[in-house]
Design a protein around this motif. Structure first.
Motif, PDB file in Angstrom:
ATOM      1  N   SER A   1       5.431   8.276 -11.388  1.00  8.12           N
ATOM      2  CA  SER A   1       4.316   9.156 -11.048  1.00  8.12           C
ATOM      3  C   SER A   1       4.595  10.590 -11.479  1.00  8.12           C
ATOM      4  CB  SER A   1       4.056   9.094  -9.543  1.00  8.12           C
ATOM      5  OG  SER A   1       2.956   9.898  -9.180  1.00  8.12           O
ATOM      6  N   ALA A   2       5.847  11.043 -11.292  1.00 10.49           N
ATOM      7  CA  ALA A   2       6.219  12.401 -11.698  1.00 10.49           C
ATOM      8  C   ALA A   2       6.081  12.580 -13.211  1.00 10.49           C
ATOM      9  CB  ALA A   2       7.640  12.705 -11.248  1.00 10.49           C
ATOM     10  N   LEU A   3       6.579  11.622 -13.985  1.00  7.32           N
ATOM     11  CA  LEU A   3       6.505  11.729 -15.443  1.00  7.32           C
ATOM     12  C   LEU A   3       5.073  11.621 -15.948  1.00  7.32           C
ATOM     13  CD1 LEU A   3       9.654   9.710 -16.563  1.00  7.32           C
ATOM     14  CD2 LEU A   3       9.294  12.171 -16.708  1.00  7.32           C
ATOM     15  N   ALA A   4       4.280  10.771 -15.299  1.00  7.22           N
ATOM     16  CA  ALA A   4       2.863  10.692 -15.669  1.00  7.22           C
ATOM     17  C   ALA A   4       2.172  12.019 -15.394  1.00  7.22           C
ATOM     18  CB  ALA A   4       2.186   9.567 -14.900  1.00  7.22           C
ATOM     19  N   GLY A   5       2.558  12.673 -14.295  1.00 10.47           N
ATOM     20  CA  GLY A   5       2.004  13.984 -13.990  1.00 10.47           C
ATOM     21  C   GLY A   5       2.362  15.027 -15.034  1.00 10.47           C
TER      22      GLY A   5
ATOM     23  N   THR B   1      -4.712  11.221  -7.644  1.00  7.10           N
ATOM     24  CA  THR B   1      -4.358  11.340  -6.236  1.00  7.10           C
ATOM     25  C   THR B   1      -5.276  10.483  -5.381  1.00  7.10           C
ATOM     26  OG1 THR B   1      -3.566  13.588  -6.576  1.00  7.10           O
ATOM     27  CG2 THR B   1      -4.042  12.954  -4.329  1.00  7.10           C
ATOM     28  N   GLY B   2      -6.565  10.475  -5.725  1.00  4.70           N
ATOM     29  CA  GLY B   2      -7.513   9.657  -4.968  1.00  4.70           C
ATOM     30  C   GLY B   2      -7.119   8.191  -4.904  1.00  4.70           C
ATOM     31  N   PRO B   3      -6.814   7.553  -6.062  1.00  3.62           N
ATOM     32  CA  PRO B   3      -6.378   6.163  -6.009  1.00  3.62           C
ATOM     33  C   PRO B   3      -5.089   5.941  -5.217  1.00  3.62           C
ATOM     34  CG  PRO B   3      -7.130   6.696  -8.209  1.00  3.62           C
ATOM     35  CD  PRO B   3      -7.132   7.971  -7.439  1.00  3.62           C
TER      36      PRO B   3
ATOM     37  N   PRO C   1       5.072  13.340  -5.861  1.00  2.91           N
ATOM     38  CA  PRO C   1       5.453  13.647  -7.247  1.00  2.91           C
ATOM     39  C   PRO C   1       4.255  13.906  -8.147  1.00  2.91           C
ATOM     40  CG  PRO C   1       6.691  11.763  -6.439  1.00  2.91           C
ATOM     41  CD  PRO C   1       5.634  12.042  -5.424  1.00  2.91           C
ATOM     42  N   LEU C   2       3.167  13.180  -7.923  1.00  6.01           N
ATOM     43  CA  LEU C   2       1.978  13.370  -8.744  1.00  6.01           C
ATOM     44  C   LEU C   2       1.394  14.758  -8.539  1.00  6.01           C
ATOM     45  CD1 LEU C   2      -0.024  12.026 -10.692  1.00  6.01           C
ATOM     46  CD2 LEU C   2      -1.337  11.325  -8.689  1.00  6.01           C
ATOM     47  N   ILE C   3       1.332  15.211  -7.295  1.00  2.00           N
ATOM     48  CA  ILE C   3       0.780  16.537  -7.003  1.00  2.00           C
ATOM     49  C   ILE C   3       1.653  17.629  -7.626  1.00  2.00           C
ATOM     50  CG2 ILE C   3       0.306  18.191  -5.160  1.00  2.00           C
ATOM     51  CD1 ILE C   3      -0.453  15.818  -3.389  1.00  2.00           C
ATOM     52  N   VAL C   4       2.952  17.556  -7.361  1.00  2.00           N
ATOM     53  CA  VAL C   4       3.861  18.608  -7.820  1.00  2.00           C
ATOM     54  C   VAL C   4       3.950  18.637  -9.348  1.00  2.00           C
ATOM     55  CG1 VAL C   4       6.236  19.442  -7.793  1.00  2.00           C
ATOM     56  CG2 VAL C   4       5.190  18.564  -5.680  1.00  2.00           C
TER      57      VAL C   4
ATOM     58  N   GLY D   1       0.805  -1.215   0.000  1.00  2.00           N
ATOM     59  CA  GLY D   1       0.000   0.000   0.000  1.00  2.00           C
ATOM     60  C   GLY D   1       0.837   1.263   0.000  1.00  2.00           C
ATOM     61  N   ALA D   2       2.069   1.169   0.507  1.00  2.24           N
ATOM     62  CA  ALA D   2       2.946   2.347   0.566  1.00  2.24           C
ATOM     63  C   ALA D   2       3.340   2.862  -0.811  1.00  2.24           C
ATOM     64  CB  ALA D   2       4.201   2.021   1.374  1.00  2.24           C
ATOM     65  N   ILE D   3       3.120   2.060  -1.857  1.00  2.00           N
ATOM     66  CA  ILE D   3       3.383   2.549  -3.216  1.00  2.00           C
ATOM     67  C   ILE D   3       2.611   3.837  -3.454  1.00  2.00           C
ATOM     68  CG2 ILE D   3       3.136   2.058  -5.676  1.00  2.00           C
ATOM     69  CD1 ILE D   3       3.398  -0.885  -5.037  1.00  2.00           C
ATOM     70  N   GLY D   4       1.363   3.864  -2.984  1.00  2.00           N
ATOM     71  CA  GLY D   4       0.541   5.051  -3.168  1.00  2.00           C
ATOM     72  C   GLY D   4       1.131   6.269  -2.496  1.00  2.00           C
TER      73      GLY D   4
END
Length: 428
Positions: free
Chosen positions: A119-123, A355-357, A62-65, A53-56
């Protein structure tokens, strides 16, 4: 039956939409291979639901920024170039996973590092893709385009996880990562053929002030704000995918892990393949709420039922509900947001539906460690229904939204009608 079948107008009218659709299909297939392989590898290395679960948590910041910054970039630079650069970066990260998986003793920490960088690159990438779609597809075909994109995504989500379970079981993790790496080469070759998509001549440079301006616009649009909030609540409380390996063990059905990941996509693709009716729906906000509430109910049932086949059925219903909500979220966004703000608002959208998932995985893993796996699933579904109901009661503009009368939708329709004849000639 003809009225139920998907509307293929975007595919016929826009060459760039066809290329983007095919590139995305190939990338999505490979990404789903890694989506199954990565948490399974962490489970094998640690045996901990919390570690999975810590993957999230690792992916969240990174996803937010980069999601917000990626939205600003999509408004300020050539969107095609941004898509190609991020594809190259994602391929490099997949290569690192492949290298780590063939080591005699694979290391745990690179898995989290790669998850965060991915996650950063997807963002950075996703806002450019969303903004490009809104530009190359005619205004009245945006719902149809959303349905076709969902078909692409969900077919990949069915085939990818199902094959990933078999590939990992019989060929090993390196093969799954290697196939994902190959898909990036194919998708990049398709994306190279896209027409250049430069920003407007008066586009602002990426800046914090520009990001804040986009956020203020979203805040003023309460119907937009409502779609973000409903999706985040639904995913936070009722997205237990990270603990599926443990749920499969609890149901004495480890063989069904790939099917559990794919079941939601089966429901989603059934909705997409019969999506002809969606273009005739105008109260998009109500459908967003309905789909999110049904998602929660289905997840609650999946956590409570003891039979694997009934659980798979519930997951399929949940996927269908999520697709209903997603189609009308996408339509509301694309039909009402000005092109000059499309990238920045796409960055905010990315946060709402990704972010929700990520938070949901942390919640599910933590709750499972504190109570039990099945309690984590069913209680999250119940909380989702309650949360969505409260949002519907407190956001009247979302429930009242009508595409036929909303001033933002009318303005965008008029602007697109004024310039679409020339745009369609270029696209074809």
């Amino acid at each position: 039956m003809r009225r139920l079948l998907p509307d293929l107008s975007p595919w016929r009218s826009s060459r760039d939409f066809r290329l983007l659709w095919m590139s995305g299909a190939v990338t999505a297939f490979g990404s789903f291979l890694t989506m199954v392989a990565l948490p399974l590898q962490i489970k094998e290395l640690t045996g901990s639901a919390f570690a999975v679960g810590a993957i999230g948590a690792v992916q969240l910041v990174p996803l937010i920024v980069f999601g917000l910054y990626g939205g600003a970039l999509a408004d300020a630079m050539d969107r095609r170039k941004l898509i190609l650069l991020t594809e190259l970066g994602l391929a490099t990260l997949t290569a690192l996973l492949l290298v780590n998986s063939v080591l005699p003793d694979p290391m745990l920490w690179p898995l989290y590092v790669v998850a965060g960088l991915t996650s950063a690159l997807a963002g950075l990438q996703q806002p450019a893709i969303d903004a490009l779609t809104a530009r190359i597809v005619p205004h009245d075909q945006l719902t149809a385009a959303a349905a076709l994109n969902s078909i692409r995504w969900q077919l990949s989500a069915i085939v990818g996880p199902s094959l990933a379970g078999l590939i990992v079981a019989f060929a090993g993790l390196p093969v799954a990562y290697g196939l994902d790496l190959l898909t990036f080469a194919v998708s990049a070759s398709l994306a190279l053929r896209l027409a250049s998509a430069p920003p407007a001549h008066d586009a602002e440079r990426p800046s914090l002030a520009g990001i804040v301006a986009g956020a203020r616009y979203a805040w003023r649009r309460k119907e937009l704000l409502g779609t973000y909030a409903v999706d985040m609540v639904a995913m936070f409380f009722a997205f237990p995918n990270a603990i599926f390996p443990f749920l499969a063990d609890d149901l004495d059905a480890p063989w069904a892990l790939g099917l559990m990941y794919a079941a939601g996509s089966v429901g989603s693709v059934l909705v997409s393949l019969t999506s002809g009716w969606t273009s005739r729906v105008h109260r998009h906000g109500r459908m967003v709420v309905f789909g999110a509430a049904l998602w929660g109910l289905a997840m609650a049932a999946a956590g409570a039922l003891p039979n694997i086949w009934l659980v798979l059925l519930c997951l399929a219903v949940a996927g269908a509900a999520d697709m209903i909500s997603g189609l009308f979220r996408s339509t509301l966004w694309n039909q009402t947001i000005p092109d000059g703000l499309r990238g920045r608002l796409a960055g905010i959208e990315l946060l709402s539906y990704m972010t929700g998932p990520q938070l949901g995985q942390v919640r599910a893993g933590t709750m499972a460690a504190m109570t039990s796996v099945r309690a984590s699933v069913w209680s999250g579904g119940v909380a989702c229904v309650v949360g969505v109901g409260l949002l519907a009661a407190t956001l009247p503009k979302l429930m009242a939204y009508d595409a036929r009368t909303n001033p933002h939708a009318l303005k965008m329709r008029a602007e697109r009608a004024a310039r679409e004849p020339g745009a369609e000639a270029v696209a074809s």
